[in-house]
Motif scaffolding. Structure first.
Motif, short mmCIF file in Angstrom:
data_model
loop_
_atom_site.label_atom_id
_atom_site.label_comp_id
_atom_site.label_asym_id
_atom_site.label_seq_id
_atom_site.Cartn_x
_atom_site.Cartn_y
_atom_site.Cartn_z
N ALA A 42 0.77 -1.28 -0.04
CA ALA A 42 0.07 0.05 0.02
C ALA A 42 0.66 1.34 0.00
CB ALA A 42 -0.93 0.04 1.24
N ARG A 43 0.94 2.00 -1.06
CA ARG A 43 1.87 3.09 -1.51
C ARG A 43 1.37 4.24 -0.54
NH1 ARG A 43 2.13 3.57 -6.76
NH2 ARG A 43 0.58 5.27 -6.91
N GLY A 44 0.07 4.24 -0.47
CA GLY A 44 -0.31 5.51 0.19
C GLY A 44 -0.63 6.56 -0.93
N THR A 45 -0.65 8.08 -0.42
CA THR A 45 -1.48 9.19 -1.32
C THR A 45 -0.37 9.75 -1.91
OG1 THR A 45 -1.37 10.76 0.47
CG2 THR A 45 -3.26 9.46 0.31
N ARG A 46 0.93 9.43 -1.92
CA ARG A 46 2.07 10.04 -2.71
C ARG A 46 2.84 9.07 -3.64
NH1 ARG A 46 2.59 13.07 2.08
NH2 ARG A 46 4.69 12.37 2.27
N PHE A 47 3.05 9.67 -4.82
CA PHE A 47 4.02 9.12 -5.70
C PHE A 47 5.37 9.78 -5.17
CE2 PHE A 47 0.72 8.41 -8.95
CZ PHE A 47 1.00 7.03 -9.19
N PHE A 48 5.55 11.18 -5.06
CA PHE A 48 6.44 11.90 -4.69
C PHE A 48 6.69 12.03 -3.05
CE2 PHE A 48 8.63 16.05 -4.06
CZ PHE A 48 9.99 15.61 -4.28
N ASN A 49 7.85 11.62 -2.58
CA ASN A 49 8.17 11.60 -0.99
C ASN A 49 7.02 10.92 -0.45
OD1 ASN A 49 10.40 13.15 -1.55
ND2 ASN A 49 9.68 14.90 -0.40
N THR A 95 14.23 15.04 -0.68
CA THR A 95 13.76 13.77 -1.30
C THR A 95 14.67 12.64 -1.23
OG1 THR A 95 12.54 12.73 -3.08
CG2 THR A 95 14.32 14.74 -3.56
N LEU A 96 14.44 11.48 -0.91
CA LEU A 96 15.48 10.60 -0.78
C LEU A 96 16.02 10.13 -2.26
CD1 LEU A 96 14.11 8.45 2.10
CD2 LEU A 96 16.19 9.77 2.07
N PHE A 114 3.48 14.04 -9.26
CA PHE A 114 1.97 13.92 -9.44
C PHE A 114 1.28 14.37 -8.17
CE2 PHE A 114 1.71 10.71 -13.26
CZ PHE A 114 2.17 11.67 -13.83
N ASP A 115 1.85 14.55 -7.11
CA ASP A 115 1.57 14.85 -5.68
C ASP A 115 2.65 14.99 -4.82
OD1 ASP A 115 2.41 12.20 -5.38
OD2 ASP A 115 0.79 11.43 -6.01
N GLY A 116 2.21 15.44 -3.56
CA GLY A 116 3.31 15.59 -2.61
C GLY A 116 4.13 16.95 -2.69
N GLY A 156 24.37 16.47 5.54
CA GLY A 156 24.71 15.29 5.76
C GLY A 156 23.73 13.97 5.75
N GLN A 157 22.41 14.68 5.62
CA GLN A 157 21.26 13.62 5.67
C GLN A 157 21.09 13.17 4.10
OE1 GLN A 157 19.20 12.60 8.26
NE2 GLN A 157 20.78 13.84 9.46
N PRO A 158 20.74 11.88 4.06
CA PRO A 158 20.89 11.12 2.77
C PRO A 158 19.90 11.82 1.86
CG PRO A 158 20.58 9.39 4.54
CD PRO A 158 20.19 10.80 5.41
N GLY A 159 19.99 11.85 0.49
CA GLY A 159 18.97 12.32 -0.51
C GLY A 159 19.37 13.83 -0.93
N ALA A 160 18.45 14.47 -1.45
CA ALA A 160 18.65 16.12 -2.12
C ALA A 160 17.67 16.92 -1.69
CB ALA A 160 18.54 15.67 -3.46
N LEU A 161 17.73 18.13 -2.02
CA LEU A 161 16.89 19.10 -1.60
C LEU A 161 16.17 19.61 -3.15
CD1 LEU A 161 15.58 21.20 0.47
CD2 LEU A 161 17.37 22.74 -0.42
N MET A 162 14.98 19.67 -3.00
CA MET A 162 14.02 20.11 -4.29
C MET A 162 13.38 21.41 -3.81
SD MET A 162 13.44 18.45 -7.02
CE MET A 162 12.21 18.10 -8.43
N GLU A 163 13.59 22.43 -4.57
CA GLU A 163 13.17 23.79 -4.40
C GLU A 163 12.36 24.20 -5.61
OE1 GLU A 163 16.72 26.10 -2.41
OE2 GLU A 163 17.37 24.83 -3.88
N PHE A 164 11.40 25.13 -5.31
CA PHE A 164 10.33 25.51 -6.46
C PHE A 164 10.24 27.03 -6.22
CE2 PHE A 164 9.32 21.10 -5.15
CZ PHE A 164 8.80 20.50 -6.37
N TRP A 165 10.05 27.64 -7.57
CA TRP A 165 9.68 29.03 -7.68
C TRP A 165 8.51 28.95 -8.87
CZ3 TRP A 165 14.63 26.79 -7.42
CH2 TRP A 165 15.37 27.41 -6.24
N ASN A 166 7.59 30.12 -8.58
CA ASN A 166 6.67 30.12 -9.45
C ASN A 166 7.40 31.06 -10.88
OD1 ASN A 166 4.86 28.50 -8.23
ND2 ASN A 166 4.23 30.32 -7.02
N GLU A 167 8.36 31.82 -10.54
CA GLU A 167 8.79 32.59 -11.59
C GLU A 167 10.28 32.35 -11.56
OE1 GLU A 167 6.93 34.73 -13.29
OE2 GLU A 167 5.19 34.79 -12.24
N ALA A 168 10.78 32.41 -12.85
CA ALA A 168 12.27 32.16 -12.85
C ALA A 168 13.21 32.74 -11.79
CB ALA A 168 12.78 32.45 -14.23
N PRO A 169 13.97 32.25 -10.96
CA PRO A 169 14.71 32.69 -10.03
C PRO A 169 15.64 33.94 -10.45
CG PRO A 169 14.47 30.51 -9.83
CD PRO A 169 14.09 30.60 -11.16
#
Length: 846
Positions: A51-58, A438-439, A446-448, A401-414
């Motif tokens: 049972a994956r739950g409600t998110r594809f992402f994270n 995100t790991l 699609f979500d998250g 130092g935590q596993p994974g990466a950082l995902m950042e979002f902007w509504n306009e070109a930064p």
């Protein structure tokens, strides 16, 4: 559950707008609520191996059980019931009311992209195992959803292809597992297929839904569409599809209101559909599962043991000619070789995928088991087998130092040149509108995402510290549904320019480049800058931010890596060679083009077999592959995709902690051309948007037997470390309505405790219609101690004797003598007998 009168009372209170609202989803995973009438939002989750739950992402991590084809190989209804219960518990932990599983589509061909999602090529085994799965899930108050109704047996043109199938084959092969599971387990929901059946889409097919499902079978559960699988407004409602998923609506909503005003549909038509949605809501209320509740995971010692047992019981022992297995204490140096050994391939791809709570790779499991016998283990890849580059998750770390990466979002070109290939990294970026760690590096957006902050057209940055584990040149790959650039230490490595094919982030090819002279353990700044404007303008009907996939692998010379593996094999006492496919090759959305193993796998196998005759080959795939070296291999296992504990489960079988007992739930052909569906399958077999099921009822082993064509390994075949003897077959008289019993003895004639899957096949040589040589009608799994004998008694009914008469549109059990065949596989019949039916009779319905 509420009575019909109570449902009617609610219907009378609802406005027309309320009723229409209830007939489509709220986003990807929920139904629409109407709080003022105490109608909450019901939550769904993908299955079928967890049972994956409600998110594809994270997503929240979940237990991953063996893929359904592995559960089918267990032939163990009790085990599958326990697994269903465990998945039901996981649904409850994720506040999920409806599990979108099981899949019971028939494996017509080894090439099916979702073949791993079904239990068997045989309708009886498929339906019986599905019923156990459904029963387990629903004991936890969670609705199971049997899918995809019906003849959704290939991925090529899956939204439009017409499965052209005879009435008899439709009834006996493709509808039969649904019929069995509905009769025995009553799934509370059913999902229609994407495809057309004999010219009409399944989601608006009156014959399938109204005539067969609702009237003939008297099905009372909810009927939902597959996701984006509704192509009409009036027709789908009148046919019986209660719920269009996902939301927002494409074919209903205001369009449905307009057809109501035009009297193309009646309020009574709508009320019938709404009533079934309300019944599902009532089931969800009765379950005690909270609405809009939190999502958690289940991870207990008992669950881990079940995962391990399930993994072991899905492994089929195909050859053990030299009795190398179980591995002995005399083997002090063990070579583990192969591309599937180091990575835990828990499942096939697509909607079956999830984030496992933990994984155990074959290499990890073998190393742990080898310690117990004092053996050393060394590893070599031999040759890679990936289609897409392996994900970055094992190589990336966040700045803290935590596993994974950082995902950042902007509504306009930064910055003005954010997507430029000559990006100015000296210009600081403004604070993102939203960000999340995100790991992984396969980000299905699609979500998250916080939709209240992030527009569907936006800019993104994925950043991490990239730490290779080997020196050398590395191949880097990127795929994105939009425009993206990948940088390492601020140097442009890849420019991904959007194309029409690039919109499909699941199956479009990676754009690849080489990062030279990387050093093991050294940290490199990895950054991907993206704009999804191209994807956002492609007309997708629901909120979605795109799909990003990035991967990396050290470049190896195949000749050199095979020589290194051969050298290791030469100096080892025994070799465990782990090969096969993965979720790149077997996935929703794409069928395979052939049965071949990837890359130079066959070269590797041939060289290792020459280097060391004590070689144990483990093939991991969801469906059959070509094995040109099979006759030269003394020891061979089929492992399928084993879930979280696949490594420990495999090791338990290899080292004898578990005596294998699984059997093949589908036939392994020598050549693709031998398969009964050849050449009428996929893009090679379609004709003007149609695929002709030319083999009729002769699917799987039925086709091989009628043509007297020997497969590589037959249906129902599997060895154990024990031996079994069958004797004393007895049958009772057949009652006028078709009931009778078959009994026989099974003895464990070895010194090893074991379990045997006894299979009962029925033949009808006197039939007025062409029939298979024999058909599986029952099976039983029997545990026996050394020297022990047990009496097995199997009750059968009219289903064991019947065929479908497509002239009179009914099931027929014809008078005459029927053959009874009991044995260890479809080709290993140990006992034969007969029963006689005195008078022909017919029926319709379940």
């Amino acid at each position: 559950m509420s009575s019909d009168d109570e449902i009617d009372a609610v219907l009378k209170k609802l406005s027309v707008q309320d009723k229409i609202k209830l007939l489509t989803g709220l986003g990807w995973w929920h139904t629409e609520p109407i709080p003022e009438h105490d109608i909450p939002s019901v939550r769904f989750s993908d299955g079928p191996n967890g049972a994956r739950g409600t998110r594809f992402f994270n997503g929240v991590p979940s237990s991953c059980f063996p893929s359904p084809i592995g559960l089918g190989s267990s032939f163990d209804t009790h085990l599958v019931d326990r697994i269903g219960q465990a998945i039901g518990d996981e649904c409850r932990a994720k506040s999920t009311h409806v599990l979108l599983a099981p899949t019971v589509n028939t494996q017509r061909s080894p090439l099916g992209g979702r073949g791993f999602e079904s239990f068997s090529e045989d309708p009886h085994l498929n339906g019986i195992i599905a019923a156990s799965y459904i029963g387990g899930v629903q004991t936890k108050g969670v609705s199971a959803t049997i899918k995809h109704f019906v003849a959704n047996d290939q991925e090529f043109e899956r939204f439009s292809i017409s499965s052209e199938v005879s009435e008899r084959a439709l009834r006996e092969i493709y509808l039969k597992p649904f019929q069995i599971a509905i009769k025995k387990a009553n799934p509370w929901a059913l999902m229609t297929a994407y495809n057309r059946v004999n010219g009409i889409h399944a989601s608006e097919n009156n014959k399938l839904l109204q005539d067969i499902l609702l009237k003939e079978w008297k099905y009372k559960g909810l009927v939902m569409s597959d996701w984006t699988g509704v192509y009409s407004t009036v027709e789908s409602v009148k046919a019986g599809v209660d719920l269009e998923m996902p939301g927002p609506s494409v074919m209903r909503g205001q369009a449905l209101l307009r057809t109501l005003v035009a009297h193309k549909i009646t309020l009574n038509d709508i009320d019938k559909r709404v009533a079934n949605v309300l019944k599902l809501v009532d089931r969800a209320k009765e379950s005690g599962i909270p609405f809009s509740g939190p999502e958690g995971s289940v991870d207990t010692p008992e669950l881990r043991q079940l995962l391990r047992a399930a993994a072991a019981d899905s492994v089929v022992l195909l050859k053990n000619d030299k009795h190398i297995l179980p591995l002995k204490n005399s083997y002090k140096k063990i070579a583990v070789i192969g591309p599937n050994a180091k990575v835990a391939i828990t499942s096939g791809g697509g909607s079956a995928g999830l984030l496992p709570t933990y994984t155990v790779s074959p290499l990890q499991g073998i190393r742990e088991a080898a310690r117990a016998i004092g053996a050393d283990v060394e590893y070599a890849i031999g040759t890679p087998s990936h289609k897409y580059l392996p994900g970055l998750q094992q190589y990336i770390w966040q700045v803290d130092g935590q596993p994974g990466a950082l995902m950042e979002f902007w509504n306009e070109a930064p910055t003005p040149n954010f997507i430029s290939t000559s990006n100015d990294f000296g210009t600081p970026l403004p604070r993102p509108i939203w960000s999340t760690p995100t790991l992984g590096s396969n980000c299905v957006l699609f979500d998250g995402i916080d939709a209240e902050k992030v527009n569907t057209t936006c800019y993104m940055r994925y950043s991490a510290k990239f730490k290779p584990d080997e020196d050398g040149d590395w191949e880097i790959g990127l795929n994105f549904t939009g425009h993206a650039n990948l940088f390492i230490d601020q140097k442009l490595i890849i420019e991904f320019v959007p194309t029409a094919s690039g919109v499909d982030g699941f199956n479009a090819p990676d754009v690849r480049a080489v990062a030279k002279d990387l050093r093991a353990g050294q940290e490199y700044d990895l950054e991907i800058r993206m704009s999804n404007a191209f994807f956002a303008s492609s007309g997708i009907p629901f909120p979605c931010w795109g799909v990003m996939r990035a991967g990396a692998v050290k470049i190896v010379d195949a000749d050199v890596s095979i020589r290194e593996a051969v050298a290791l094999a030469h100096e080892s006492d025994v070799v465990i060679l782990v090969i096969g496919l993965n979720n790149d090759w077997e996935t929703e959305g794409a069928d395979r083009q052939d049965m071949e193993l990837p890359g130079r796998t066959n070269d590797l196998v041939a060289e290792i077999l020459r280097a060391n005759t004590n070689t144990v080959i483990v093939n991991q795939s969801g469906t059959p592959v070509s094995m040109p070296w099979a006759s030269k291999a003394s020891t061979l296992l089929q492992a399928f995709y084993g879930g979280n504990e696949l490594g420990n489960g495999l090791a338990d079988v290899l080292f004898g902690l578990v005596n294998p007992s699984a059997k093949l739930p589908l036939t392994f052909p020598i050549r693709l051309e031998d398969n009964p569906s050849y050449p009428s399958y996929g893009d090679n077999g379609q004709e003007s948007g149609k695929i002709y099921y030319n083999e009729g009822i002769f699917v799987g082993y039925r086709g091989y037997e009628i043509r007297k064509l020997a497969p590589l390994f037959p249906f129902g075949f599997g060895l154990t470390y024990s031996t079994f003897e069958y004797s004393n077959l007895a049958t009772t008289e057949v009652s006028p309505d078709g009931h009778f019993n078959v009994s026989f003895d099974i003895k464990n004639s070895s010194r090893v405790p074991g379990r045997e899957v006894a299979q009962l096949y029925v033949s009808d040589a006197q039939s007025s219609r062409p029939r298979p040589i024999k058909e599986l009608k029952a099976f039983v799994k029997v545990a026996l101690n050394p020297g022990e004998t047990k009496r097995v008694d199997i009750a059968l009914d009219r289903e064991a004797l019947s065929f479908y008469n497509e002239v009179d549109m009914c099931w027929v059990a014809e008078s005459g003598t029927f053959g009874i065949h009991v044995g260890a596989s479809s080709t290993d019949v140990r006992l034969k007998g007969e029963v006689k039916l005195d008078k022909t009779f017919t029926w319709t319905g379940l």
